[in-house]
Design an enzyme around this catalytic site. Structure first.
Site, PDB file in Angstrom:
ATOM      1  N   LYS A  97     -10.342  13.698  -2.287  1.00 66.52           N
ATOM      2  CA  LYS A  97      -8.889  13.459  -2.414  1.00 66.52           C
ATOM      3  C   LYS A  97      -8.420  13.801  -3.828  1.00 66.52           C
ATOM      4  O   LYS A  97      -9.114  13.497  -4.807  1.00 66.52           O
ATOM      5  CB  LYS A  97      -8.617  11.972  -2.109  1.00 66.52           C
ATOM      6  CG  LYS A  97      -7.151  11.580  -2.061  1.00 66.52           C
ATOM      7  CD  LYS A  97      -7.021  10.108  -1.670  1.00 66.52           C
ATOM      8  CE  LYS A  97      -5.591   9.664  -1.451  1.00 66.52           C
ATOM      9  NZ  LYS A  97      -5.474   8.268  -1.018  1.00 66.52           N
ATOM     10  N   SER A 148      -2.592   7.583   3.201  1.00 61.52           N
ATOM     11  CA  SER A 148      -2.251   8.648   2.284  1.00 61.52           C
ATOM     12  C   SER A 148      -3.331   9.709   2.124  1.00 61.52           C
ATOM     13  O   SER A 148      -3.047  10.802   1.658  1.00 61.52           O
ATOM     14  CB  SER A 148      -1.932   8.064   0.905  1.00 61.52           C
ATOM     15  OG  SER A 148      -3.093   7.486   0.330  1.00 61.52           O
ATOM     16  N   SER A 180      -5.061   3.640   3.553  1.00 63.28           N
ATOM     17  CA  SER A 180      -5.119   5.097   3.386  1.00 63.28           C
ATOM     18  C   SER A 180      -6.398   5.807   3.766  1.00 63.28           C
ATOM     19  O   SER A 180      -6.419   7.032   3.796  1.00 63.28           O
ATOM     20  CB  SER A 180      -4.746   5.465   1.960  1.00 63.28           C
ATOM     21  OG  SER A 180      -3.385   5.254   1.799  1.00 63.28           O
TER      22      SER A 180
HETATM   23  N1  GLN Z   1       0.651   3.232   3.131  1.00 66.72           N
HETATM   24  C1  GLN Z   1       0.316   2.314   2.097  1.00 66.72           C
HETATM   25  C2  GLN Z   1       1.219   2.469   0.931  1.00 66.72           C
HETATM   26  O1  GLN Z   1       1.969   3.379   0.920  1.00 66.72           O
HETATM   27  C3  GLN Z   1      -1.134   2.461   1.718  1.00 66.72           C
HETATM   28  C4  GLN Z   1      -1.441   3.377   0.617  1.00 66.72           C
HETATM   29  C5  GLN Z   1      -2.882   3.464   0.276  1.00 66.72           C
HETATM   30  O2  GLN Z   1      -3.743   2.820   0.896  1.00 66.72           O
HETATM   31  N2  GLN Z   1      -3.180   4.227  -0.755  1.00 66.72           N
HETATM   32  O3  GLN Z   1       1.180   1.701   0.031  1.00 66.72           O
END
Ligand code: GLN
Length: 491
Positions: A78, A153, A177
């Site tokens: 990532k 994400s 994510s």
């Molecule tokens: N969707 C969640 C957020 O936007 C999780 C993000 C993540 O786990 N990095 O905060």
């Protein structure tokens, strides 16, 4: 050739000289070339570096050296995780010109195992989002259905594995994510126990929640990747010296079959899409038939998790993102015409001007969270919001502690929904936040959570289910995940 490959099959084939590491790396690079223009899963591909690393593995093999378990395994990382010498944008415009000067702790561990690093994957900007659409470099598409989101994400890391553009990958899970994109793309994803993997060299989003975790095609591969990256790192004070046993990769089946799995009533509510409910109910039945004891439980503070998360997360984001001032990690735009005199005739600070100009390069979601976070931390509001959220967080953690007195693991859906259409929720931040409803309590409690693809009829969209265990008991949920794979393999 790579379609049916797993890490275990790769290792066997390499040892038996059915193929070389170089051949396999080339095959993955070709697949990236073929599919990435459409899927947009990679932001940076390091063909040269990957081929060189693969050659080194082949050379070591030719010398008769004993190779580590991940030697030659092509993996994707990532873009918020640093690989020395490669661009690291975090999918943000503000880091467009930043090249990492060191390897992240987890990348060092992969290098120690001689894994082949293919490149950097797309994600929501600084890991904020649930669909992969918040990237400044365009959304990633779901390889199972190009009209749908891959989940975020860590969108590119999940899509890369699902589309055979990597054999495994790393993402981060602050609120969902790893698990959500794994579920939407039909691959395995492990959110690891808080502190189990070093976060050195990982762009911080919410330091009290962030964790690195693997994506893989099956549970065993996820376990192998996790074992490789877990462990203490002196460069991350929160990393834990916990030693995992051999049962992480070789389940103790006698023990796994005696586990009791809890179904929290707060996670089987109205609003779950019928197909998701049906599939997850079938998973529960599969476990029951395999002899696993199933028990109804309650996690009473579940309803408070989302609100708590969206106080703590923006608060920590507003502090963590202050470091991106447009200067320290490379300028986002060079503007030669730096006016020193404002419209009112006053002399302005050129430096301040520069900061403002560069920070305007954050996308809408980081801006929203920086503002929210600054507000909840501001004097007079701190106790009402941040301090209170921390107290609720303790209640959420206690819910799990109580539940784990009765059961060994907890089973829930990953998302209440099937992968949704690209564009469907981009203008509705609340709908987007609600995607994570079944996952964020795990992060608030620092627990591990495994997302496993359930069996769905051919042509149907992927549905994942989530297994949660106590801290550092990844071996139990990985074992349960594998039990599900085995019992459904011939159906
Ligand atoms: N969707 C969640 C957020 O936007 C999780 C993000 C993540 O786990 N990095 O905060």
């Amino acid at each position: 050739m790579i379609k049916d490959l797993t890490i275990t099959k790769f290792r066997d084939g390499l040892r038996r000289k059915e193929f070389s590491a170089l051949e396999i790396t080339r095959a993955y690079l070709q697949e990236i070339e073929r599919r990435n223009p459409e899927l947009n899963a990679y932001l940076t591909v390091d063909s040269e570096g990957a081929l060189r690393q693969a050659e080194e593995v082949d050379a070591a093999l030719a010398r008769g050296e004993e190779l580590p378990p991940l030697a030659g395994v092509p993996v994707a990382i990532k873009d918020i995780i640093l690989i020395k010498g490669l661009r690291a944008t975090g999918a943000s415009k503000i880091l467009e010109h930043y090249t990492a000067s060191y390897d992240a702790g987890c990348v060092k561990k992969l290098r120690a195992q001689q894994a082949v690093l293919l490149g950097k994957t797309n994600c929501d900007e600084f890991a904020m989002g649930s669909s992969g659409e918040n990237s400044a470099y365009g959304p990633t598409k779901n390889p199972r259905d190009l009209t749908r989101v891959p989940g975020g994400s860590s969108s590119g890391s999940a899509a890369a594995v699902a589309a055979d553009m990597a054999l495994g990958s790393l993402g981060t899970d602050t609120g969902s994510s790893v698990r959500l994109p794994a579920s939407f793309c039909g691959v395995v994803g492990l959110r690891t126990t808080y502190g189990s993997v070093s976060r050195s060299g990982v762009m911080a989003m919410t330091s009290s929640l962030d964790q690195v975790g693997p994506f893989a095609k099956n549970v065993e591969d996820a376990a192998l990747l996790f074992r490789a990256i877990a462990g203490r790192d002196p460069l991350d004070a929160t990393s834990n010296p916990q030693e995992y046993g051999e049962d992480l990769v070789r389940p103790d089946w006698e023990k796994i079959k005696k586990l009791t799995v809890g179904l929290p009533k707060e996670y089987f509510i109205d609003g779950i899409e019928p197909e998701v409910r049906k599939v997850v109910t079938e998973v529960v039945e599969t476990y029951r038939r395999a002899g696993i004891k199933i028990k109804d439980i309650s996690l009473p503070h579940t309803k408070d998790a989302l609100a708590t998360y969206y106080i703590i997360v923006p608060a920590e984001i507003s502090a963590n993102l202050a470091r991106y001032d447009g200067i320290r990690y490379g300028r986002t735009q060079i503007n030669a015409d730096k006016t020193q005199i404002g419209a009112d005739g006053q002399r302005k600070s050129a430096l301040l001007d520069l900061y403002f100009q560069d920070r305007a390069n954050f996308g809408a979601e980081p801006k929203r969270r920086i503002m929210l976070g600054t507000f909840v931390l501001s004097s007079g509001y701190y106790d009402a919001y941040y301090a209170k959220a921390q107290r609720v967080r303790t209640l959420i953690r206690r819910d799990f502690e109580e539940a784990f007195k009765q059961v060994d693991a907890i089973l829930t859906p990953v998302s209440p929904h099937l992968p949704f259409k690209l564009g469907e929720k981009v203008n509705d931040p609340l709908a987007m936040y609600l995607e994570d409803i079944f996952m964020i309590a795990v992060n608030l409690a620092g627990l591990p959570g495994l997302s496993v693809p359930a069996r769905v009829p051919p042509g149907h969209l992927p549905v994942g289910f989530q297994l949660i265990s106590p801290h550092f008991r990844e071996a139990d949920i990985l074992g349960l995940g594998r039990l599900h794979e085995m019992t459904t393999a011939n159906q």
